[in-house]
Design a protein around this motif. Structure first.
Motif, PDB file in Angstrom:
ATOM      1  N   CYS A  50       0.005 -75.010 -21.541  1.00 51.21           N
ATOM      2  CA  CYS A  50      -0.376 -74.482 -20.228  1.00 51.21           C
ATOM      3  C   CYS A  50       0.053 -75.357 -19.065  1.00 51.21           C
ATOM      4  O   CYS A  50      -0.085 -74.943 -17.909  1.00 51.21           O
ATOM      5  N   ASN A  51       0.596 -76.547 -19.324  1.00 47.27           N
ATOM      6  CA  ASN A  51       0.880 -77.453 -18.207  1.00 47.27           C
ATOM      7  C   ASN A  51       2.128 -78.302 -18.436  1.00 47.27           C
ATOM      8  O   ASN A  51       2.109 -79.516 -18.247  1.00 47.27           O
ATOM      9  N   ASP A  55       1.227 -81.505 -21.207  1.00 43.33           N
ATOM     10  CA  ASP A  55       0.593 -81.159 -22.481  1.00 43.33           C
ATOM     11  C   ASP A  55       1.029 -82.125 -23.583  1.00 43.33           C
ATOM     12  O   ASP A  55       0.203 -82.619 -24.362  1.00 43.33           O
ATOM     13  N   HIS A 131       5.260 -72.444 -21.450  1.00 41.39           N
ATOM     14  CA  HIS A 131       3.984 -72.779 -20.822  1.00 41.39           C
ATOM     15  C   HIS A 131       3.540 -71.651 -19.897  1.00 41.39           C
ATOM     16  O   HIS A 131       4.336 -70.868 -19.388  1.00 41.39           O
ATOM     17  N   PRO A 133       0.069 -71.463 -17.032  1.00 46.70           N
ATOM     18  CA  PRO A 133      -1.204 -72.022 -16.590  1.00 46.70           C
ATOM     19  C   PRO A 133      -2.305 -70.973 -16.487  1.00 46.70           C
ATOM     20  O   PRO A 133      -2.697 -70.546 -15.407  1.00 46.70           O
ATOM     21  N   TYR A 170      -7.717 -78.259 -19.097  1.00 54.36           N
ATOM     22  CA  TYR A 170      -7.659 -79.076 -17.876  1.00 54.36           C
ATOM     23  C   TYR A 170      -8.722 -78.621 -16.879  1.00 54.36           C
ATOM     24  O   TYR A 170      -9.084 -77.437 -16.836  1.00 54.36           O
ATOM     25  N   TYR A 173      -4.942 -77.015 -13.251  1.00 58.74           N
ATOM     26  CA  TYR A 173      -3.570 -77.087 -13.737  1.00 58.74           C
ATOM     27  C   TYR A 173      -2.632 -77.767 -12.739  1.00 58.74           C
ATOM     28  O   TYR A 173      -1.566 -78.244 -13.123  1.00 58.74           O
ATOM     29  N   ALA A 337       3.301 -75.530 -11.895  1.00 56.97           N
ATOM     30  CA  ALA A 337       2.855 -76.222 -13.102  1.00 56.97           C
ATOM     31  C   ALA A 337       3.696 -77.460 -13.396  1.00 56.97           C
ATOM     32  O   ALA A 337       3.247 -78.362 -14.108  1.00 56.97           O
ATOM     33  N   ASN A 340       2.708 -81.686 -11.547  1.00 55.58           N
ATOM     34  CA  ASN A 340       2.044 -82.845 -12.128  1.00 55.58           C
ATOM     35  C   ASN A 340       2.983 -83.627 -13.030  1.00 55.58           C
ATOM     36  O   ASN A 340       2.900 -84.862 -13.106  1.00 55.58           O
TER      37      ASN A 340
END
Length: 422
Positions: A50-51, A55, A131, A133, A170, A173, A337, A340
């Motif tokens: 998801c990130n 991940d 992925h 989010p 998380y 996200y 996404a 980060n």
């Protein structure tokens, strides 16, 4: 040429340092279920995705031992990036959407994965294939099952092959210095499954394992079915779930709330959608709702902001090169996404340089008993800066809510109706 799963002296030196920096990127980090990773066989770790690269980093720093990862093959198109990925023990995995001709290139990667598993090193692959989010789950990709079955065919009679479903959760996200939770679930013994379903054809075995893996991962995360009702259900989950306890307890609170809201009628879901639209337009965070004494909270946080401001300004100045470069790198990213991942990449590269700069400046210009505390504060300035950004963001949200009583009343009314009817 050394094998990707073999020990590498430089990797072994850098691994604990990188792990520390990964954990520093989160305000809270928790791992549950490490004891569920089998030690008697070949282990494939299968988390939700998801990130983006974060991940993989969350999984990487959960264990001291080496882990080989699979990642989308197009990342390796740049030769320099490809060499870096190989150094970090990441193999290219071609997806169907990359074209059937390119999928054939997976053969070499699959052979390396199977050799890795046979030599007792764990392999991690994100079985959804891409992925997204969301608190949901895409269908499981056939690739992970193919790897497990090929490994079982080669050495399953000597060493059982396991797939360990894992869930990553998380706090947010898209925000740096959020929370991260990794949960490992009950392993799927692929070797045993194949023996028990010996009478079935290959397609049925694939389908059965994919269904089982999807089900077990969904039990480890906040899971909301991905349909047209996803958004209002997630809004109701955030309203009903208690925000207290460990990260795992918060996840369990979310899951309990999801179980309740799955019975919500169309009227309640429509109300949730309208509320969410108003909340976003008003730029009010969910963290501002649900407090017993919002006025006292606002006063207390305002005083705390004044006391914290000098520390925040020092952190902002000390870490200026890191967060300003990260801002430049991530501002053009269309997929939020990835931001980060970009922030962490900048942090990973610039932090060692900044440590040397801070040491040179403080200890050269100041007496040691002044230089030392300033140096230590500078070393945590990057995280302090992002925590401060979040603190002031929520404080601004608190003020907006204080002057928007209609929105506060609608939240209270919606929560009361949900509590009454669900």
């Amino acid at each position: 040429m050394s094998k990707i799963y073999e020990k590498d002296r430089l990797y072994e030196i850098l691994h604990p340092i990188v792990n520390r920096l990964i954990k520093n990127s989160y305000s809270r980090y928790q791992v549950c279920g490490l004891e569920k990773l089998p030690e008697d066989g070949a282990v494939i770790i299968a988390p939700n995705h998801c990130n983006t690269l974060m991940d993989a980093l969350v999984v990487l720093c959960s264990r001291r031992e080496r882990t080989v990862f699979g990642a989308r093959a197009d990342i390796f198109n740049n030769k320099a990036v490809g060499k870096l990925m190989t150094f970090f023990k990441i193999l290219p995995m071609v997806r169907k959407r990359d074209g059937l001709r390119n999928v054939a290139k997976n053969r070499d990667s699959f052979d390396q994965v199977i050799e890795t598993l046979e030599n007792g090193v764990k392999f991690c692959v994100f079985c959804e294939g891409r992925h997204r989010p969301m608190h949901s789950l895409l269908p499981v990709n056939k690739g992970i099952i193919r790897i497990a079955l090929e490994a079982n065919g080669k050495f399953g009679d000597r060493k059982p092959v396991y797939i360990v479903p894992s869930g990553i959760e998380y706090g947010d996200y898209f925000r740096f210095k959020t929370t991260a939770l990794l949960r490992h679930g009950e392993p799927i013994n692929v070797s045993e499954y194949v023996r028990e379903h010996a009478g079935e054809n290959e397609a049925d075995i694939y389908r059965g394992l994919m269904t089982l893996l999807h089900q077990r991962i969904s039990e480890l995360i906040t899971y909301i079915p991905d349909d047209e009702k996803y958004a209002p259900r997630w809004t109701l989950t955030r309203i009903l779930a208690k925000r207290e306890g460990s990260l795992e307890q918060r996840l369990l609170n979310n899951r309990e709330a999801v179980d309740r809201i799955m019975g919500a009628d169309e009227g309640l879901l429509e109300r949730a959608s309208r509320f969410e639209g108003k909340r976003l337009r008003a730029k009010v965070s969910f963290k501002s709702f649900g407090h017993n004494h919002p006025g006292l909270r606002l006063i207390g946080r305002s005083i705390a902001a004044l006391l914290f401001l000098p520390v925040f300004l020092f952190a902002a100045i000390a870490s200026l090169p890191m967060w300003s470069i990260a801002l430049g790198v991530t501002s053009g990213m269309k997929d939020k996404a990835f931001r980060n991942t970009g922030r962490f990449g900048v942090y990973l590269v610039t932090f060692p340089i900044m440590v040397a700069v801070w040491a040179a400046l403080f200890f050269a210009l100041l007496k040691w008993f002044i230089a030392l505390p300033l140096f230590l504060l500078a070393c945590v300035s990057h995280g302090t800066y992002y925590c401060g950004i979040e603190f002031f963001r929520v404080l601004a949200s608190d003020f907006r809510l204080a002057f928007n009583r209609d929105l506060a009343s609608e939240y209270d009314s919606l929560k009361a109706e949900a509590d009454r009817t669900l």
